[in-house]
Design a protein around this motif. Sequence first.
Motif, mmCIF file in Angstrom:
data_model
loop_
_atom_site.group_PDB
_atom_site.id
_atom_site.type_symbol
_atom_site.label_atom_id
_atom_site.label_comp_id
_atom_site.label_asym_id
_atom_site.label_seq_id
_atom_site.Cartn_x
_atom_site.Cartn_y
_atom_site.Cartn_z
ATOM 1 N N SER A 56 96.354 93.376 89.244
ATOM 2 C CA SER A 56 97.497 94.387 89.354
ATOM 3 C C SER A 56 97.326 95.324 90.368
ATOM 4 C CB SER A 56 97.496 95.139 87.992
ATOM 5 O OG SER A 56 98.495 96.070 87.832
ATOM 6 N N ILE A 57 97.600 96.726 90.183
ATOM 7 C CA ILE A 57 97.246 97.545 91.554
ATOM 8 C C ILE A 57 96.049 97.917 91.737
ATOM 9 C CG2 ILE A 57 98.034 100.102 92.341
ATOM 10 C CD1 ILE A 57 100.773 99.594 90.917
ATOM 11 N N LYS A 58 95.436 97.893 92.992
ATOM 12 C CA LYS A 58 94.286 98.321 93.377
ATOM 13 C C LYS A 58 94.240 99.673 94.265
ATOM 14 C CE LYS A 58 91.383 95.768 90.981
ATOM 15 N NZ LYS A 58 90.619 96.414 90.271
ATOM 16 N N MET A 59 93.484 100.434 94.132
ATOM 17 C CA MET A 59 93.228 101.479 95.015
ATOM 18 C C MET A 59 92.098 101.278 96.066
ATOM 19 S SD MET A 59 91.753 105.386 94.263
ATOM 20 C CE MET A 59 90.051 105.031 93.989
ATOM 21 N N LEU A 60 92.081 101.423 97.444
ATOM 22 C CA LEU A 60 91.323 101.272 98.197
ATOM 23 C C LEU A 60 90.861 102.317 99.025
ATOM 24 C CD1 LEU A 60 93.126 98.208 100.026
ATOM 25 C CD2 LEU A 60 91.367 98.137 98.029
ATOM 26 N N ASN A 61 89.514 102.800 98.934
ATOM 27 C CA ASN A 61 88.699 103.943 99.322
ATOM 28 C C ASN A 61 87.697 103.490 100.308
ATOM 29 O OD1 ASN A 61 88.727 106.725 100.024
ATOM 30 N ND2 ASN A 61 87.444 106.906 98.179
ATOM 31 N N GLY A 62 87.233 103.945 101.386
ATOM 32 C CA GLY A 62 86.265 103.762 102.335
ATOM 33 C C GLY A 62 86.707 102.868 103.219
ATOM 34 N N ARG A 63 85.714 102.018 103.647
ATOM 35 C CA ARG A 63 86.031 101.009 104.729
ATOM 36 C C ARG A 63 85.562 99.663 104.257
ATOM 37 N NH1 ARG A 63 83.794 102.023 110.630
ATOM 38 N NH2 ARG A 63 85.631 103.581 110.736
ATOM 39 N N GLY A 64 86.386 98.577 104.533
ATOM 40 C CA GLY A 64 85.931 97.347 104.075
ATOM 41 C C GLY A 64 86.984 96.364 104.068
ATOM 42 N N THR A 65 86.557 94.996 103.586
ATOM 43 C CA THR A 65 87.812 93.939 103.401
ATOM 44 C C THR A 65 87.912 93.481 101.975
ATOM 45 O OG1 THR A 65 86.021 92.120 104.075
ATOM 46 C CG2 THR A 65 87.484 93.190 105.796
ATOM 47 N N ARG A 66 88.867 92.973 101.749
ATOM 48 C CA ARG A 66 88.895 92.473 100.214
ATOM 49 C C ARG A 66 89.952 91.294 100.315
ATOM 50 N NH1 ARG A 66 89.064 94.686 95.084
ATOM 51 N NH2 ARG A 66 90.433 93.637 93.846
ATOM 52 N N TRP A 67 89.186 89.974 99.607
ATOM 53 C CA TRP A 67 90.229 88.990 99.531
ATOM 54 C C TRP A 67 90.130 88.342 98.149
ATOM 55 C CZ3 TRP A 67 87.874 84.185 98.482
ATOM 56 C CH2 TRP A 67 86.709 83.949 98.737
ATOM 57 N N TYR A 68 91.032 87.705 97.574
ATOM 58 C CA TYR A 68 90.935 86.785 96.461
ATOM 59 C C TYR A 68 91.853 85.587 96.743
ATOM 60 C CZ TYR A 68 96.019 88.186 95.615
ATOM 61 O OH TYR A 68 97.290 88.544 95.781
ATOM 62 N N LEU A 69 91.288 84.506 95.669
ATOM 63 C CA LEU A 69 91.970 83.201 95.611
ATOM 64 C C LEU A 69 92.460 83.287 94.182
ATOM 65 C CD1 LEU A 69 89.594 81.039 97.331
ATOM 66 C CD2 LEU A 69 91.829 81.737 98.046
ATOM 67 N N LEU A 70 93.800 82.654 94.038
ATOM 68 C CA LEU A 70 94.226 82.679 92.537
ATOM 69 C C LEU A 70 94.711 81.128 92.350
ATOM 70 C CD1 LEU A 70 95.271 83.337 89.645
ATOM 71 C CD2 LEU A 70 97.209 84.473 91.060
ATOM 72 N N PHE A 71 94.217 80.261 91.778
ATOM 73 C CA PHE A 71 94.707 78.825 91.445
ATOM 74 C C PHE A 71 95.488 78.802 90.203
ATOM 75 C CE2 PHE A 71 92.812 76.776 95.063
ATOM 76 C CZ PHE A 71 91.772 77.454 95.293
#
Length: 619
Positions: free
Chosen positions: A585-600
């Motif tokens: 769903s909805i994600k809050m992003l705070n700080g510094r970084g990367t984010r990835w996901y895979l959905l099959f």
Amino acid sequence: MMKISYILILVITGNVIGQTADIEHLIGDIEEAEQNPAYIEYLYDILENPLNINKASKQELETLPGLSPAMAARILYYRNRRGRIHHLDELESLPGMDKKYEKIKPFIAVPKHRPTHISIQGRHRIQRKLALEKAYKEHSYAGDPNKVYSRLRGEVNDHIAFGVITEKDAGEKKWNDHTSAHISIKFDPLNTKLVLGDYSFKSGYGLVFGGAFRVFKGATPKRHGNLKEYMSSNETAYFRGIGIESRFSLLSISVFKSQKFIDGEIIDSTISILPSTGYHRTQTECKRRRKIKEKVWGGRISINPIRSLEMGLTYQHHTLPQQKLNDDLVDIFKVPRKINHVTGLYLDFSINNTTSFAEIARSKSKGTAFYGGVSCNSSIAETVITLRYYEPGFDNDFSNAFAEYSETRNEKGVYWGCRVDVSDHTELYAYIDAYQEIWPSAATRLLRKGAEFMVKCEQEMSNHIDLQLRYKRIQNYEFMSIPDKFGNTVKEAFWHLNHRARVQIELDRSPFRLRTRFESHWNQLQNHTSQNAPVADSISTLIYQDIRLKCTRTLSLYTRWTAFDAPVYPLRLYQFENGLPGTMSIKMLNGRGTRWYLLFVYKLPHAADFLQIQPYPLR
């Protein structure tokens, strides 16, 4: 040092949902929708169980994204004249429908007539962070880190519906820490519905009964007015007991009675804490679990003397075992109370393409709240202007009307919004909202005020390429604690100016869709009480690449890579992520970084079930 964590989610469910509509696009502003998680859950729910267009009420139609009260009335008028709607495509011919049809199509249906049928849907989800948090290592939480969710719902001949939900949050001990169940029966000859168990109740524009979610900025004001079975994982926004709703040609009556135990803490014979998180992980949270017996009863009666006019009266009676004290306002408005009652009156009046609406409510504490406005709808444009005035003494635990701040009280404001079809390929959205507290809060002793402006343009560049541009400006007069030159903490008032810009381009050509977004927020904080002291500026950025690929008829792939830099919390960023409700769903992003996901997503051949495995690292 790079920090990486993984989440593994296993989902087994009865059908694929959320894949036939772009929820991220429909909910509009992510920041506003973040305050309404129940609204997103509701959208998923009606994607899974679309509204029967031949039985849906005006109030149910108005909950659909992008559908104004005027358009809902046109659909009903068309249905009543024709007797029934045989194909959804008939709606495209209605004046003003145009692009709205594609938005609402996934949420409505014309079910085929079946003499006898029984449908059952189930969903089971297990979610766990593989990297244990500190609280588990120190044994601060009573349970394991598994988050478990089970849901079963069924229907018999469109007359009987039932549902059961059990949920255990990560850190809780019992697998059924939260259990919700209901059964509803429709008596078609009497136009009556009976609900036993858990349900939600909404009325008017949310001043007396607001339900689980409020209308957010950029959306059309919508009138509530229905008794609905409760199937949400929200552990607090429901009633438990019995509810009855009857509809006649000119009259509609709804009554209910609820009794349930809620979380709370009693200190010196006064209810001092009523947490709404639903968490029962720590020793303190477990002690507060279901300690307060809450009783609520009430109802609504509405009348349609003519087709264009509806008036309604709503009443609520709320009882707690001990007195409750509101600590968020200054002493003059701190009124301990054990019993509360609220009475409200609402009105809707439509002439051609113009709808006037208003609701006024008054609580036992003699506080009054008002919300009203005018909306106009044409084939190429929609506009709305609303006024709100919620007195500081208005006291209602179940109101959830349009507001800038968290509660429906101590606020006044004016809102204007519009949508214009500039051309066949271009849509323009804009709104302005100005708001101010009526009385200083106890925490800051400051009269907060501010204004918000947003403009968004959606351009269809070609048959397969869409461009979206958005700019938002928020200006608030706020109160902060800062160190002075001697190192002491002092309180200062600031004008906080926040800018948000977004550029998004999307290529959608079967079997794949590519979406690229760049977003930036920047701040300006100006010391208002120290003769324009130096301005503290900061900036945050986000960029993501989203890919959706339908590999075969049974296999689909969803993936996204996001890079973000949000150095301070006020400049936090949000993004909506594909998945089942409650997983990402909805994600809050705070700080510094990367984010990835895979959905099959794999749909088992010759079966209704499918399996999802969603692994992704968070960096």
